[in-house]
Design an enzyme around this catalytic site. Sequence first.
Site, PDB file in Angstrom:
ATOM      1  N   THR A 270       0.834  -1.206   0.000  1.00 35.57           N
ATOM      2  CA  THR A 270       0.000   0.000   0.000  1.00 35.57           C
ATOM      3  C   THR A 270       0.866   1.252   0.000  1.00 35.57           C
ATOM      4  OG1 THR A 270      -1.711   1.255   1.168  1.00 35.57           O
ATOM      5  CG2 THR A 270      -0.216   0.009   2.547  1.00 35.57           C
TER       6      THR A 270
ATOM      7  N   GLY B 180      -8.818   9.734   5.094  1.00 41.40           N
ATOM      8  CA  GLY B 180      -9.944   9.473   4.188  1.00 41.40           C
ATOM      9  C   GLY B 180     -11.260  10.067   4.679  1.00 41.40           C
TER      10      GLY B 180
ATOM     11  N   ASP C 275      -7.947  -3.398  -0.163  1.00 41.76           N
ATOM     12  CA  ASP C 275      -8.754  -2.494  -0.973  1.00 41.76           C
ATOM     13  C   ASP C 275     -10.006  -2.197  -0.169  1.00 41.76           C
ATOM     14  OD1 ASP C 275      -8.500  -1.181  -3.653  1.00 41.76           O
ATOM     15  OD2 ASP C 275     -10.591  -1.826  -3.725  1.00 41.76           O
TER      16      ASP C 275
ATOM     17  N   ARG D 240     -11.228  -2.573   8.726  1.00 37.64           N
ATOM     18  CA  ARG D 240      -9.859  -3.107   8.574  1.00 37.64           C
ATOM     19  C   ARG D 240      -9.539  -4.037   9.756  1.00 37.64           C
ATOM     20  NH1 ARG D 240      -8.216   1.305   7.211  1.00 37.64           N
ATOM     21  NH2 ARG D 240      -8.534   0.753   5.025  1.00 37.64           N
TER      22      ARG D 240
END
EC number: 3.6.1.66
Length: 203
Positions: free
Chosen positions: A8, A155, A74, A183
């Site tokens: 990532t 985000g 993702d 996550r």
Amino acid sequence: MTELLLATNNGGKAREIQTILHHLGIEDIKILTLSDVHLSGFAVEETGHTYEDNATLKAKTLADKTRHLTIADDSGIEVTALGHKPGVYSARYAKGSDTDRCHKLLKELEGKEDRSAKFVCVIVYIDPHGNERHVFHGECKGLIAPALQGTHGFGYDPLFVPEGYHQTMAELGSDVKDQISHRAKALQAFATWWKGHKKVHET
Ligand code: ITT
């Protein structure tokens, strides 16, 4: 100790994954970041239409290139009143910064009563030697706040109020987020599998 590459370029994700794996008591994995393998900024084109396709693309490309065991994440946010958008396209929902994308989401939700949403995370593990692929899912339900609030995380965290809480993820901070997030849930599934997988390989 097993080396595991995190495919990532998102620093927020990388920090969370390392902390969560540590909290889950996985002490036999040494995390490598893209900078450890001299591939900082190496970007894989995300041409898939599902989280699983894109996570597989990212993990497989880096595993093939480095020959390390690799995981990729993702993820995205799905907003009910927007027909579950932006979803897999969350990173490309608007040009510019995370803040620009949050503002676009607020604008599109103007006048809509239903503020429900969920974060989704798919983690794919690839072993380039054994040709193994495993997929782990996690979700976190909540509501979209009326305005951006809080400074932690990344985000869409300043907009997302997880179920059972009254503050955004960005206000709650990592102590809470790393217990309840999409996550964290995907990594809990990974950790359970990893512990069993190691046992099989040790016997
Ligand atoms: P890599 O592909 O390099 O991992 P990325 O940021 O491009 O990094 P994605 O393609 O998976 O990652 O896009 C995820 C999008 O969803 C991105 O806009 C994030 O900001 C958002 N997102 C994912 N997890 C989030 C979280 O825990 N909190 C807030 N926003 C999140």
